[in-house]
Design a protein around this motif. Structure first.
Motif, short mmCIF file in Angstrom:
data_model
loop_
_atom_site.label_atom_id
_atom_site.label_comp_id
_atom_site.label_asym_id
_atom_site.label_seq_id
_atom_site.Cartn_x
_atom_site.Cartn_y
_atom_site.Cartn_z
N TRP A 131 -31.87 -11.62 -11.24
CA TRP A 131 -31.33 -10.89 -10.47
C TRP A 131 -31.01 -9.44 -10.99
O TRP A 131 -31.08 -8.34 -10.48
CB TRP A 131 -30.03 -11.54 -10.04
CG TRP A 131 -29.13 -10.60 -9.40
CD1 TRP A 131 -29.37 -10.25 -8.00
CD2 TRP A 131 -27.96 -10.01 -9.54
NE1 TRP A 131 -28.26 -9.54 -7.50
CE2 TRP A 131 -27.55 -9.21 -8.35
CE3 TRP A 131 -27.16 -9.89 -10.67
CZ2 TRP A 131 -26.23 -8.50 -8.43
CZ3 TRP A 131 -25.87 -9.30 -10.59
CH2 TRP A 131 -25.46 -8.46 -9.47
N LEU A 132 -30.83 -9.59 -12.55
CA LEU A 132 -30.47 -8.42 -13.13
C LEU A 132 -31.76 -7.61 -13.08
O LEU A 132 -31.85 -6.10 -13.09
CB LEU A 132 -30.21 -8.63 -14.50
CG LEU A 132 -29.07 -9.23 -14.72
CD1 LEU A 132 -28.42 -9.60 -16.03
CD2 LEU A 132 -27.91 -7.94 -14.36
N GLU A 135 -32.20 -5.95 -9.76
CA GLU A 135 -31.25 -4.84 -9.52
C GLU A 135 -31.80 -3.56 -10.43
O GLU A 135 -31.46 -2.26 -10.07
CB GLU A 135 -29.88 -5.25 -10.04
CG GLU A 135 -29.21 -6.09 -9.18
CD GLU A 135 -28.84 -5.31 -7.78
OE1 GLU A 135 -28.10 -4.19 -8.00
OE2 GLU A 135 -29.58 -5.71 -6.91
N LEU A 139 -32.11 0.22 -8.82
CA LEU A 139 -31.19 1.23 -9.07
C LEU A 139 -32.21 2.51 -9.79
O LEU A 139 -31.80 3.71 -9.30
CB LEU A 139 -30.14 0.95 -10.27
CG LEU A 139 -29.01 0.12 -10.21
CD1 LEU A 139 -28.53 0.00 -11.42
CD2 LEU A 139 -28.28 0.52 -9.36
N GLY A 165 -30.84 -2.35 0.53
CA GLY A 165 -31.12 -2.72 -0.62
C GLY A 165 -30.22 -3.66 -1.06
O GLY A 165 -29.95 -4.76 -1.79
N GLY A 166 -28.65 -3.15 -1.00
CA GLY A 166 -27.29 -3.67 -1.35
C GLY A 166 -27.23 -4.72 -0.52
O GLY A 166 -26.78 -5.73 -1.05
N SER A 169 -29.41 -7.57 -1.92
CA SER A 169 -28.82 -7.96 -3.00
C SER A 169 -27.86 -8.81 -2.96
O SER A 169 -27.61 -9.81 -3.88
CB SER A 169 -28.61 -6.77 -3.91
OG SER A 169 -27.93 -6.98 -5.24
N LEU B 40 -20.72 -3.85 1.48
CA LEU B 40 -21.63 -4.45 0.53
C LEU B 40 -20.78 -4.61 -0.62
O LEU B 40 -21.07 -5.80 -1.15
CB LEU B 40 -22.34 -3.37 0.24
CG LEU B 40 -23.58 -3.01 1.21
CD1 LEU B 40 -24.44 -1.76 0.45
CD2 LEU B 40 -24.41 -4.13 1.49
N GLU B 80 -24.20 0.21 -8.90
CA GLU B 80 -24.92 0.27 -7.65
C GLU B 80 -24.10 1.26 -6.70
O GLU B 80 -24.49 2.27 -6.14
CB GLU B 80 -25.18 -1.04 -6.67
CG GLU B 80 -26.35 -1.06 -5.80
CD GLU B 80 -26.37 -2.48 -5.39
OE1 GLU B 80 -27.33 -2.99 -6.00
OE2 GLU B 80 -26.10 -2.57 -4.29
N VAL B 83 -24.86 4.85 -7.86
CA VAL B 83 -26.07 5.27 -7.40
C VAL B 83 -25.93 5.56 -5.77
O VAL B 83 -26.39 6.81 -5.32
CB VAL B 83 -27.03 4.52 -7.75
CG1 VAL B 83 -28.40 5.03 -7.05
CG2 VAL B 83 -27.38 4.40 -9.00
#
Lengths: 482, 108
Positions: A131-132, A135, A139, A165-166, A169, B40, B80, B83
């Motif tokens: 996951w990292l 991410e 970013l 994307g968020g 995730s 989110l 996040e 960004v």
């Protein structure tokens, strides 16, 4: 995961040399960016290229091994890491050819971050580093998508990318927490062992985890952001966002399928059917929707969706020997051809400000060499025989047709049929671009064009050579992967 | 109600699911990009809460992966958000609006 501190810590850290080189490149570039005068900022890109080459060399010399429950370095890893690092190096070389690139130091940092994240995703054997890694890719790529200051479409592409994307995730993370709660493990092997005694429904948690990976791979139904991002973002950023992360995500998916899904359960059948269905849907959607596009970068986005579907089709046969090899050969042939095509489109974008089909008209007369290379790359993506793309599709098809594992067999067979069908259909979309480039005259008289910058010529030459070489030395390429 | 108290896993999971669903709802219905972003964050924090809860109630002795994951989530969510806000700012500067339906230009 053992609680005791490993006694051979140095040997374990040595497994991570390629990632460490990429990670070391980031602060080095930041410091250099601070110290260098504006005229010499290009040097930051060369520093980044150095880090990538060091990572590629370290990847080739690494031996198989693992860091307990976190990282696995297996026989395929050197190739994967090497591919990610060399794609990134080529992209940075391409960037040095763009004189107007804004904020070069930060750009290099983002590109290196994407490479580092992809590389980590490709070696992780645990959901947390996976996951990292994803991410870290995210970013960097969100920023790169909007890397055209003051451009409304690029900003919109970045915004869509970050919001969807968020969402992907967050779904992945929610699934991960359930997997942890159900099994008490985050490492793939532990998860696989614990799932062996559970009902098939428990695999739904793993399905939720796969959302984030599928998003990076642009697999249907998590593909919808790709066309907009490809269209709005500058061509160079598209190449960063669309190539190395896909390699990383594909390998992560393969490792998850191999380790985390227990053999005892109906696992392989359920999984093979699900993967084949996703692959078939991606192929079909990509082939049909690409026909209606009027922008070369959008066509490449749908090409990416289709090629990801092809690679996932190979993974659907995973218990079979050679499935992963087929997927990697497919992704290799896709990457070099797409990198070449996007390098050509980046030049067009600089000249004419757009990659719409109208803007591509008359390119054959204005820049004959560039147009010829663009056509070669597009023919490779379409799967025309002597070129790399044909063999990429061929090995996957061979794999799918020779697949004989019970429940998933018919689904894989249907998806293989769709692969053939969609290859024929999507060739038409590539031909639309070729027609605009070669046959149609430009709306305005040809402008006196600048020479293509040397770094771009080098990248185009390397990609062109690779597209031809993979076709001619297929046996050796397959042997290299083994 | 035995299974919904401060010492039960179920109550934490219930809160997490409610948070997650609220986040999904916000993402699906909000037209303002900041609203979507808040949704989110709710989803990410639901996952973090679940990690911490599972780590406390379910984990084997000497296993702190759940808590570790929760801390990672906090850090990544902050990065996040930074960004995302930068990108929303870029959109606002170019189109003077962050309404998701008003800023549609791609794909035509």
């Amino acid at each position: 995961m053992s609680a005791s501190f490993p006694t051979d810590a140095a040997a374990q850290v040595a497994q991570l040399w390629p990632e460490l080189w990429l990670a070391a490149g980031i602060p080095a570039v930041l410091v250099a960016d601070m110290l260098l005068p504006t005229a010499k900022k290009v040097a930051t890109a060369w520093l980044g290229i150095g880090a990538c080459l060091a990572a590629a060399i370290a990847a080739c010399s690494g031996a198989p091994g693992s860091i307990e429950g976190m990282i696995t370095v297996d026989a395929m890893t050197p190739f994967v890491r090497c591919l990610i690092a060399s794609l990134t190096a080529l992209l940075l070389v391409l960037g040095t050819g763009q004189r107007a690139l804004a904020d070069r130091g930060a750009h290099t940092v983002c590109v290196l971050g994407v490479a580092l994240g992809s590389s980590i995703a490709a070696v992780s054997a645990n959901l947390l580093p996976l996951w990292l890694g994803l991410e870290m890719v995210s970013l960097g790529s969100y920023g790169l998508a909007a890397w055209k200051g003051g451009d409304r479409r690029a900003a919109e592409a970045g915004m869509k990318f970050v919001l969807f994307g968020g969402l992907a995730s967050a779904c992945t993370l929610f699934g991960m927490s359930h997997v942890y709660g159900l099994t008490g493990h985050l490492d793939f092997v532990g998860i696989g062992a614990a799932f062996a005694n559970m009902p098939v429904v428990a695999l739904a948690a793993l399905g939720l985890v796969a959302v984030g990976v599928a998003y990076k791979l642009t697999i249907v139904p998590f593909h919808f952001y790709a066309p907009d991002v490809y269209e709005g973002a500058p061509a160079l950023s598209v190449a960063v966002v669309g190539l190395a992360p896909k390699v990383g995500a594909l390998v992560a998916l393969a490792r998850g399928v191999q380790l985390a899904v227990p053999r005892t359960l109906a696992g392989p059948e359920v999984l093979g059917t699900a993967l084949a269905a996703a692959a078939g849907a991606s192929l079909l959607l990509a082939a049909f929707t690409a026909l209606a596009q009027r922008d070369a970068k959008r066509i490449l986005a749908f090409s990416g969706i289709g090629h990801a579907g092809t690679a996932v089709l190979a993974l659907a046969c995973l218990p079979a020997e050679g499935a992963l090899r087929a997927a990697l050969l497919q992704v290799l042939s896709y990457s070099v051809a797409t990198l070449g095509a996007l390098a050509c489109l980046a030049v067009v974008e600089q000249d004419r400000g757009s990659c719409r089909l109208e803007a591509l008209r008359g390119l054959g007369r204005e820049r004959p060499w560039l147009a010829a290379l663009l056509c070669v790359f597009l023919f490779s993506l379409a799967g025309v025989p002597p070129l790399a793309g044909f063999f990429g599709k061929w090995v996957v098809l061979q794999q799918a047709l020779g697949f004989g594992f019970g429940g998933a067999r018919s689904a894989v067979g249907v998806a293989a049929l769709l692969l053939v069908l969609s290859t024929a259909l999507s060739a038409w979309a590539y031909l639309l671009v070729v027609r605009a480039v070669v046959l149609q005259p430009a709306a305005e008289p040809a402008r006196p064009s600048e020479r293509v910058a040397m770094p771009v010529v080098v990248v185009l030459a390397i990609c062109g050579a690779a597209v031809l070489a993979i076709g001619f030395w297929l046996d050796r390429c397959v042997a290299l992967l083994a | 109600m035995d299974e919904f108290g401060p010492h039960d896993l179920a109550s934490y999971l219930l809160v997490a699911v409610v948070l997650f669903c609220a986040g999904v709802l916000a993402v699906a219905t909000r037209r303002n990009a900041i609203g979507v972003l808040i949704g989110l964050e709710l989803m990410l924090n639901a996952a973090a809460l679940q990690f911490a809860a599972y780590g406390h109630f379910r984990a084997l002795p000497n296993d702190s992966q759940g808590q570790t994951a929760a801390v990672f989530v906090l850090v990544v969510a902050a990065a996040e958000a930074a960004v995302a806000l930068a990108l929303l700012f870029a959109v606002y500067r170019t189109s003077k609006d962050i309404d998701l339906e008003q800023t549609q230009e791609l794909g035509s």
